[in-house]
Design a protein around this motif. Structure first.
Motif, mmCIF file in Angstrom:
data_model
loop_
_atom_site.group_PDB
_atom_site.id
_atom_site.type_symbol
_atom_site.label_atom_id
_atom_site.label_comp_id
_atom_site.label_asym_id
_atom_site.label_seq_id
_atom_site.Cartn_x
_atom_site.Cartn_y
_atom_site.Cartn_z
ATOM 1 N N GLU A 77 39.151 6.993 -8.778
ATOM 2 C CA GLU A 77 40.173 7.203 -7.585
ATOM 3 C C GLU A 77 40.646 8.501 -7.387
ATOM 4 O OE1 GLU A 77 44.065 5.238 -6.689
ATOM 5 O OE2 GLU A 77 42.532 3.818 -5.809
ATOM 6 N N LYS A 78 41.011 9.139 -8.546
ATOM 7 C CA LYS A 78 41.552 10.515 -8.582
ATOM 8 C C LYS A 78 40.163 11.440 -8.054
ATOM 9 C CE LYS A 78 44.927 10.145 -12.415
ATOM 10 N NZ LYS A 78 45.322 10.314 -13.776
ATOM 11 N N GLU A 79 39.236 11.222 -8.498
ATOM 12 C CA GLU A 79 37.985 12.195 -8.015
ATOM 13 C C GLU A 79 37.766 11.763 -6.471
ATOM 14 O OE1 GLU A 79 34.606 11.635 -10.405
ATOM 15 O OE2 GLU A 79 35.630 12.135 -12.245
ATOM 16 N N PHE A 80 37.996 10.758 -6.144
ATOM 17 C CA PHE A 80 37.550 10.246 -4.842
ATOM 18 C C PHE A 80 38.731 11.086 -3.929
ATOM 19 C CE2 PHE A 80 38.649 7.213 -1.034
ATOM 20 C CZ PHE A 80 37.527 7.270 -0.386
ATOM 21 N N ALA A 114 30.914 15.288 -0.067
ATOM 22 C CA ALA A 114 31.056 14.371 1.146
ATOM 23 C C ALA A 114 30.241 13.293 0.548
ATOM 24 C CB ALA A 114 30.627 14.868 2.338
ATOM 25 N N PHE A 115 29.008 13.686 -0.075
ATOM 26 C CA PHE A 115 28.150 12.677 -0.583
ATOM 27 C C PHE A 115 28.923 11.504 -1.951
ATOM 28 C CE2 PHE A 115 24.841 11.994 -4.126
ATOM 29 C CZ PHE A 115 23.658 11.402 -3.336
ATOM 30 N N GLU A 116 29.535 12.238 -2.674
ATOM 31 C CA GLU A 116 30.168 11.576 -3.681
ATOM 32 C C GLU A 116 31.238 10.621 -2.951
ATOM 33 O OE1 GLU A 116 29.489 11.479 -6.801
ATOM 34 O OE2 GLU A 116 27.866 13.058 -6.660
ATOM 35 N N VAL A 117 31.959 11.201 -1.905
ATOM 36 C CA VAL A 117 33.033 10.242 -1.338
ATOM 37 C C VAL A 117 32.261 9.170 -0.692
ATOM 38 C CG1 VAL A 117 34.336 10.281 0.656
ATOM 39 C CG2 VAL A 117 34.584 12.114 -0.959
ATOM 40 N N GLY A 118 31.183 9.598 -0.054
ATOM 41 C CA GLY A 118 30.424 8.443 0.467
ATOM 42 C C GLY A 118 29.839 7.272 -0.446
ATOM 43 N N ILE A 119 29.296 7.827 -1.564
ATOM 44 C CA ILE A 119 28.978 6.717 -2.398
ATOM 45 C C ILE A 119 30.235 5.980 -2.946
ATOM 46 C CG2 ILE A 119 28.151 6.670 -5.066
ATOM 47 C CD1 ILE A 119 26.135 8.803 -4.422
ATOM 48 N N ASN A 120 31.266 6.606 -3.368
ATOM 49 C CA ASN A 120 32.456 5.702 -3.682
ATOM 50 C C ASN A 120 32.754 4.800 -2.714
ATOM 51 O OD1 ASN A 120 32.914 6.681 -6.486
ATOM 52 N ND2 ASN A 120 33.767 8.471 -5.709
ATOM 53 N N TYR A 121 32.780 5.233 -1.676
ATOM 54 C CA TYR A 121 33.309 4.339 -0.625
ATOM 55 C C TYR A 121 32.241 3.107 -0.074
ATOM 56 C CZ TYR A 121 33.609 2.560 4.527
ATOM 57 O OH TYR A 121 33.731 2.024 5.485
ATOM 58 N N ALA A 122 31.025 3.503 -0.318
ATOM 59 C CA ALA A 122 29.992 2.211 -0.315
ATOM 60 C C ALA A 122 30.102 1.497 -1.283
ATOM 61 C CB ALA A 122 28.737 2.916 -0.263
ATOM 62 N N VAL A 123 30.182 1.986 -2.541
ATOM 63 C CA VAL A 123 30.149 0.741 -3.689
ATOM 64 C C VAL A 123 31.542 0.225 -3.880
ATOM 65 C CG1 VAL A 123 30.045 0.772 -6.289
ATOM 66 C CG2 VAL A 123 28.667 2.158 -5.074
ATOM 67 N N TYR A 124 32.621 1.078 -4.054
ATOM 68 C CA TYR A 124 33.851 0.523 -4.193
ATOM 69 C C TYR A 124 34.706 -0.329 -2.992
ATOM 70 C CZ TYR A 124 33.054 2.588 -8.616
ATOM 71 O OH TYR A 124 32.485 3.108 -9.666
ATOM 72 N N ASN A 125 34.239 0.059 -1.834
ATOM 73 C CA ASN A 125 34.960 -0.346 -0.744
ATOM 74 C C ASN A 125 34.064 -1.443 0.212
ATOM 75 O OD1 ASN A 125 36.485 2.425 -1.187
ATOM 76 N ND2 ASN A 125 37.837 1.021 -0.053
ATOM 77 N N LYS A 126 32.830 -1.112 0.287
ATOM 78 C CA LYS A 126 31.757 -2.063 0.859
ATOM 79 C C LYS A 126 31.134 -2.703 -0.092
ATOM 80 C CE LYS A 126 33.270 -0.560 4.947
ATOM 81 N NZ LYS A 126 33.830 -1.717 5.918
ATOM 82 N N LYS A 127 31.297 -2.875 -1.172
ATOM 83 C CA LYS A 127 30.558 -3.373 -2.105
ATOM 84 C C LYS A 127 28.873 -3.324 -2.182
ATOM 85 C CE LYS A 127 34.482 -5.398 -3.145
ATOM 86 N NZ LYS A 127 34.973 -4.803 -4.479
ATOM 87 N N ALA A 128 28.704 -2.174 -1.768
ATOM 88 C CA ALA A 128 27.091 -1.991 -1.857
ATOM 89 C C ALA A 128 26.625 -2.091 -3.395
ATOM 90 C CB ALA A 128 27.031 -0.444 -1.323
ATOM 91 N N LYS A 129 25.228 -2.073 -3.468
ATOM 92 C CA LYS A 129 24.658 -2.073 -4.553
ATOM 93 C C LYS A 129 25.003 -1.005 -5.664
ATOM 94 C CE LYS A 129 20.660 -5.059 -3.271
ATOM 95 N NZ LYS A 129 19.310 -4.841 -3.229
ATOM 96 N N THR A 130 25.261 -1.217 -6.811
ATOM 97 C CA THR A 130 25.835 -0.073 -7.740
ATOM 98 C C THR A 130 24.705 0.921 -8.238
ATOM 99 O OG1 THR A 130 25.491 -1.723 -9.757
ATOM 100 C CG2 THR A 130 27.686 -1.586 -8.916
ATOM 101 N N ASN A 131 23.571 0.468 -7.863
ATOM 102 C CA ASN A 131 22.423 1.495 -8.221
ATOM 103 C C ASN A 131 22.368 2.877 -7.722
ATOM 104 O OD1 ASN A 131 21.793 0.406 -5.910
ATOM 105 N ND2 ASN A 131 19.320 0.235 -6.295
ATOM 106 N N ILE A 132 23.182 2.761 -6.411
ATOM 107 C CA ILE A 132 23.358 4.246 -5.707
ATOM 108 C C ILE A 132 24.355 5.145 -6.313
ATOM 109 C CG2 ILE A 132 22.887 3.132 -3.481
ATOM 110 C CD1 ILE A 132 25.857 3.429 -2.903
#
Length: 220
Positions: A77-80, A114-132
């Motif tokens: 979360e700090k990195e985010f 922005a790429f790192e932000v997008g991945i964190n958002y997708a996985v930890y907030n939108k429950k996207a697959k963790t393989n990303i």
């Protein structure tokens, strides 16, 4: 055209369109506009993450402060949050700067953040697959808009080969002197040495001895 943010297409179409526009601006070398667009992306992500926790916050700064206060303190979360602050800071500077700065490296870092932000958002907030989470930002894809068929190991080996060829060009092999030239020098020296003392100097020495003997006889 393929993009580094394809994983967002099914997660949040609006965010996907915002950030792919930033990549397009980068390809067209509008670096300041690219940074401004990544800031916009970060602000929209921040709004989405806060969701119902957002009350009177209107500015990006206020939303980030709330996000930081309500966080759980984890490293992820700090990195985010740090990445969001980075996007805000550089986006603001690009918009309010008095001079036009064509800094491609700075704009590239904004896209990577922005790429790192997008991945964190997708996985930890939108429950996207963790393989990303294994995805890495591909600068070749950014520039060409085409996904490379080469694996990461193949790219690494290719770069190493380029480094070797560059080193060879930079440090060409030293040429060795031929042995024949050394022999030639030696033979020339030996010839000059074999000539001995010239006849002229022998004659001068003999005359000097005779003169000394004659003088001694006259004196005696």
């Amino acid at each position: 055209m393929a993009t580094n943010f394809d994983f967002l297409k099914s997660v949040d179409k609006n965010l996907f369109e915002i950030i792919t526009e930033a990549e397009k601006l980068y390809r067209d070398e509008y670096f300041e506009q690219c940074m401004g667009q990544t800031r916009r992306f970060g602000e929209h992500v921040c709004k989405q993450v806060l969701g119902k926790n957002r009350t009177s916050e209107n500015t990006f700064d206020q939303m980030l402060a709330t996000l930081k206060d309500k966080g759980n303190g984890s490293e992820q979360e700090k990195e985010f949050v740090n990445d969001l602050y980075f996007l805000k800071k550089h986006g603001n500077e690009s918009v309010h700067s008095a001079k036009v700065k064509k800094d491609g490296m700075e704009a590239l870092e904004c896209l990577q953040r922005a790429f790192e932000v997008g991945i964190n958002y997708a996985v930890y907030n939108k429950k996207a697959k963790t393989n990303i989470l294994k995805l890495r930002y591909d600068t070749e894809l950014l520039v060409t808009g085409k996904k490379s068929k080469k694996s990461l190991s193949e790219k690494y080996l290719e770069e190493k080969a380029k480094e070797k060829s560059f080193t060879k060009r930079k440090n060409p092999p030293k040429t060795k002197k031929s042995k024949s030239s050394k022999k030639q020098v030696y033979s020339m020296k030996s010839e000059s040495a074999s000539k001995g003392i010239p006849f002229y100097w022998i004659f001068v020495g003999f005359s000097f001895v005779v003169a000394v003997v004659v003088m001694l006889i006259l004196v005696l």
